[in-house]
Design an enzyme around this catalytic site. Structure first.
Site, PDB file in Angstrom:
ATOM      1  NE  ARG A 156     -61.954  23.588 118.960  1.00 22.00           N
ATOM      2  CZ  ARG A 156     -61.177  23.651 117.927  1.00 22.00           C
ATOM      3  NH1 ARG A 156     -59.582  23.039 118.355  1.00 22.00           N
ATOM      4  NH2 ARG A 156     -61.342  23.762 116.364  1.00 22.00           N
ATOM      5  CG  ASP A 197     -57.039  28.176 108.927  1.00 24.18           C
ATOM      6  OD1 ASP A 197     -58.176  27.841 108.245  1.00 24.18           O
ATOM      7  OD2 ASP A 197     -57.731  27.825 109.500  1.00 24.18           O
ATOM      8  NE  ARG A 227     -61.976  33.098 114.269  1.00 30.13           N
ATOM      9  CZ  ARG A 227     -61.927  31.732 114.328  1.00 30.13           C
ATOM     10  NH1 ARG A 227     -61.436  31.247 114.538  1.00 30.13           N
ATOM     11  NH2 ARG A 227     -63.873  31.603 113.564  1.00 30.13           N
ATOM     12  CG  ASP A 261     -51.668  26.357 116.546  1.00 25.88           C
ATOM     13  OD1 ASP A 261     -52.973  26.031 116.848  1.00 25.88           O
ATOM     14  OD2 ASP A 261     -51.916  27.690 116.070  1.00 25.88           O
ATOM     15  CB  THR A 320     -54.858  22.683 109.977  1.00 22.27           C
ATOM     16  OG1 THR A 320     -55.744  24.547 110.556  1.00 22.27           O
ATOM     17  CG2 THR A 320     -53.371  23.743 109.766  1.00 22.27           C
ATOM     18  CG  ASP A 369     -52.355  27.884 110.852  1.00 22.51           C
ATOM     19  OD1 ASP A 369     -51.920  26.744 110.675  1.00 22.51           O
ATOM     20  OD2 ASP A 369     -53.659  28.901 111.622  1.00 22.51           O
ATOM     21  N   GLY A 411     -60.156  20.764 114.794  1.00 20.08           N
ATOM     22  CA  GLY A 411     -61.180  21.502 113.880  1.00 20.08           C
ATOM     23  C   GLY A 411     -60.805  20.265 112.785  1.00 20.08           C
TER      24      GLY A 411
END
Length: 328
Positions: A76, A132, A176, A107, A130, A134, A15
């Protein structure tokens, strides 16, 4: 390994995130500074397989530090998940005299890079990008700060409408598996409730909290909901559930979606991207591989890719405490 790096390739994968262009720029400029060649790879790992390469110099990356997304494009690649695909990628890198690779992404990007590095003994360094936030081993990932600012600005505008009409707004933000965006933007925008994947507070507790808010004199409310929160209901089902159990509010749902991924990167993300990009080139020059360049307590750090990939999302308990106190 051990030979002097002469040509570093750079790609973006997964992303997109604001700050990716700034990171590419830093990698290219650092290569130029250290008199190394730099090869841009278009369309991530798929571009490696198809040899979609372009030589980049310091002037190739002018005027991109302020642009969101990634000019190298991102996709991707299913083919890269196969041994045959990775072999093609390796042969293309060798044919183009590339001897080091910087991968910018999350990741999934790091997992692919680690497998590739181990299979072909090829030097790889990752830069975490990213929204997020994360990735384990770094305090911040590229794009997170910009996404937070985008979300807070959107919630501020929605609150104007909520206040004008005594409405309850459920606002869904990305996340998510990680609630960082929801928790931080919720505090920053003064949300009454914040629902995140790391906790399952349950729909009943939410109703109870809203009843208390109403009794205390609140006429409008903002609830920030991470897309992966664990009440077992999607945001529209949650809105219906609240409507069935509370008739005091007029309820509206707003899903912010991909607006969070776009936009000009914040100054914080531009500076972070610059630090990480330079750090990635210098790590490859030191013959480091299978590491991520992260930031911890304002310092650039090297983190094993395995550690970065396998990190469990942990929520900041102090932030959650602050959110509970300030939302009374």
């Amino acid at each position: 390994m051990g030979e002097k790096i002469k040509n570093i390739a750079v790609l973006t994968s997964g992303g997109d995130a604001p700050g990716m262009n700034a990171a590419i720029r830093a990698v290219v400029r650092a290569c130029s500074f250290y008199k190394l060649e730099c090869t841009g790879v278009y369309r991530g790992y798929q571009g490696l397989i198809e040899a979609d390469f372009e030589t980049l110099d310091a002037r190739s990356v002018r005027n991109i530090i302020n642009k969101g997304g990634t000019f190298l494009k991102s996709t991707r690649s299913e083919e890269f998940k196969t041994k045959e695909g990775r072999k093609k990628a390796y042969e293309n890198l060798k044919a183009n005299s590339v001897d080091g690779l910087v991968v910018i992404g999350g990741d999934g990007t790091f997992t692919g890079g680690q497998i590739f590095s181990q299979e072909f003994n090829f030097p790889i360094v990752g830069i975490p990008a990213t929204i997020d936030n994360d990735i384990n081993g770094t305090d911040y990932t590229l794009g997170y700060d910009t996404a937070l600012n985008t979300v807070v600005e959107a919630i501020d505008k929605i609150r104007d409408t909520a206040s004008s009409h005594n409405r309850l707004f459920l606002i869904e933000v990305m996340g998510r598996d990680a609630g960082d965006i929801a928790l931080n933007s919720g505090i920053g925008a003064g949300a009454e409730e914040i629902l995140i994947p790391e906790e399952n507070l349950g729909a009943e507790r939410l109703i109870e909290s809203l009843r208390k808010s109403k009794k205390s004199g609140k006429t409008s409310s903002i609830i920030v909901v991470a897309e992966g929160e664990k009440s077992g209901k999607n945001i529209f089902e949650l809105a219906s559930y609240i409507e069935e159990n509370l008739d005091e509010y007029e309820i509206r749902v707003s899903v912010l979606g991909h607006i969070q991924r776009g936009g000009s990167p914040s100054c914080f993300d531009r500076v972070l991207a610059s630090k990480l990009g330079v750090g990635a080139v210098e790590a490859l020059m030191e013959n480091k591989t299978e590491i991520m360049i992260g930031i911890h307590h304002q310092k650039v750090v090297h983190v094993d890719l395995v550690t970065a990939i396998k990190g469990d999302a942990k929520i900041d308990k102090e932030l959650r405490r602050v959110a509970d106190i300030t939302s009374v």
